[in-house]
Write a protein that holds these residues in place. Structure first.
Motif, short mmCIF file in Angstrom:
data_model
loop_
_atom_site.label_atom_id
_atom_site.label_comp_id
_atom_site.label_asym_id
_atom_site.label_seq_id
_atom_site.Cartn_x
_atom_site.Cartn_y
_atom_site.Cartn_z
N ALA A 103 13.50 12.49 26.08
CA ALA A 103 14.75 11.89 25.44
C ALA A 103 14.71 11.66 23.99
O ALA A 103 15.81 11.11 23.39
CB ALA A 103 14.97 10.69 26.13
N LYS A 104 13.74 12.08 23.14
CA LYS A 104 13.49 12.05 21.82
C LYS A 104 13.54 10.53 21.37
O LYS A 104 14.14 10.30 20.17
CB LYS A 104 14.59 12.88 21.22
CG LYS A 104 14.60 14.34 21.30
CD LYS A 104 15.53 14.99 20.54
CE LYS A 104 15.43 14.95 18.90
NZ LYS A 104 16.55 15.57 18.15
N PHE A 105 12.84 9.87 22.06
CA PHE A 105 12.99 8.43 21.53
C PHE A 105 11.39 8.20 20.81
O PHE A 105 11.30 7.37 19.77
CB PHE A 105 12.45 7.54 22.70
CG PHE A 105 13.99 7.17 23.67
CD1 PHE A 105 14.90 7.34 23.00
CD2 PHE A 105 13.83 6.92 25.12
CE1 PHE A 105 16.08 7.11 23.62
CE2 PHE A 105 15.03 6.47 25.82
CZ PHE A 105 16.02 6.75 25.15
N GLU A 145 15.40 -3.94 23.40
CA GLU A 145 15.92 -4.27 22.11
C GLU A 145 15.32 -4.41 20.97
O GLU A 145 15.76 -4.25 19.81
CB GLU A 145 16.96 -5.53 22.73
CG GLU A 145 17.99 -5.80 21.46
CD GLU A 145 19.10 -4.99 21.51
OE1 GLU A 145 19.36 -4.44 20.53
OE2 GLU A 145 19.31 -4.61 22.69
N LYS A 146 14.12 -5.29 21.02
CA LYS A 146 13.32 -5.48 20.01
C LYS A 146 12.62 -4.32 19.17
O LYS A 146 12.09 -4.20 18.06
CB LYS A 146 12.01 -6.59 20.22
CG LYS A 146 12.58 -7.76 20.65
CD LYS A 146 11.21 -8.76 20.84
CE LYS A 146 11.87 -10.09 21.14
NZ LYS A 146 10.79 -11.06 21.70
N SER A 147 12.44 -3.13 19.97
CA SER A 147 11.77 -2.12 19.60
C SER A 147 12.76 -0.74 19.17
O SER A 147 12.61 0.29 18.54
CB SER A 147 10.96 -1.08 20.57
OG SER A 147 10.30 -2.30 21.30
N LYS A 148 14.25 -1.13 19.17
CA LYS A 148 15.25 -0.05 18.86
C LYS A 148 15.26 0.21 17.15
O LYS A 148 15.75 1.36 17.15
CB LYS A 148 16.69 -0.51 19.19
CG LYS A 148 16.78 -0.62 20.90
CD LYS A 148 18.24 -0.87 21.32
CE LYS A 148 18.29 -0.64 22.81
NZ LYS A 148 19.46 -1.28 23.38
N GLN A 149 14.83 -0.74 16.56
CA GLN A 149 14.65 -0.28 15.07
C GLN A 149 13.38 0.23 14.62
O GLN A 149 13.13 0.19 13.49
CB GLN A 149 15.24 -1.54 14.28
CG GLN A 149 16.58 -2.10 14.52
CD GLN A 149 17.58 -1.09 14.31
OE1 GLN A 149 17.53 -0.25 13.48
NE2 GLN A 149 18.57 -0.79 15.38
#
Length: 205
Positions: A103-105, A145-149
């Protein structure tokens, strides 16, 4: 979590192939094996050697998972209906760390294992920190959410060296991905030729 005993690019050097298709792979500069004897001419491999090499390459691609885990995956593939090589690939690609990577995360499959292990990933809204967790068709995988940035995540999304395969629907604006279906060998965008049929021959000797 199984321990990775060797540096990731050493797998490339040992195989003599850039198995992840990464620009930084040393195989792009040196196609011979690692160590002081790496440049010696290699003799012709036996059938066993060819099968072993195919197994090492496929196992190494998924983060050099343990032999016990890999054999267990093969045994499950043989128990399932249908083509065993395709079943094997489908099971490997259903691993949560593999889906996160596809997924290219994250930039590498090794980073995917660590990313999952550190609790950055949700599956259907629940945190899962087991890299070998098996995803099912329809599962929604999301970066917390905390890891999205996270810098590594933001950089991975921009990588031009690989695309998201069509059995995964990824929304990078929301950092979510849906595992649409279990792929067969022909669906998987490997950077090099994988031969799961030889892996099956190796284990069925």
């Amino acid at each position: 979590m199984s321990k990775r005993e060797s540096a990731k690019y050493k797998i490339d050097r040992r195989m003599g192939e850039n198995i992840w298709g990464r620009p930084k792979s040393p195989v792009n500069r040196r196609e011979y094996g690692p160590g002081e004897h790496g440049q010696r001419r290699k003799g012709k491999l036996s059938d066993f050697g060819i099968q072993l090499r195919a197994k090492q390459k496929l196992k190494g691609f998924y983060g050099d998972i343990s032999e016990k885990q890999f054999r267990h995956t093969y045994e499950e593939a043989t128990r399932r209906k249908g083509d065993t090589p395709d079943n094997l690939i489908g099971l490997l690609e259903s691993r949560l760390d593999a889906v996160v990577y596809r997924a290219k995360f994250v930039p590498t499959v090794f980073a995917a294992r660590q990313f999952v292990n550190h609790g950055h990933v949700l599956v259907n809204g629940r945190r899962v920190n087991i890299p070998s967790y098996r995803c099912r068709a329809g599962d929604v995988i999301e970066v917390r959410e905390k890891s999205k940035q996270n810098v590594a995540v933001l950089e991975a999304v921009q990588l031009a060296e690989r695309d998201v395969p069509d059995y995964i629907e990824a929304d990078h604006s929301k950092m979510t991905a849906t595992y649409v279906r279990v792929p067969s060998l022909s669906d998987v965008p490997y950077a090099v030729v994988m031969e799961p049929n030889l892996v099956v021959e190796f284990y069925s000797r």
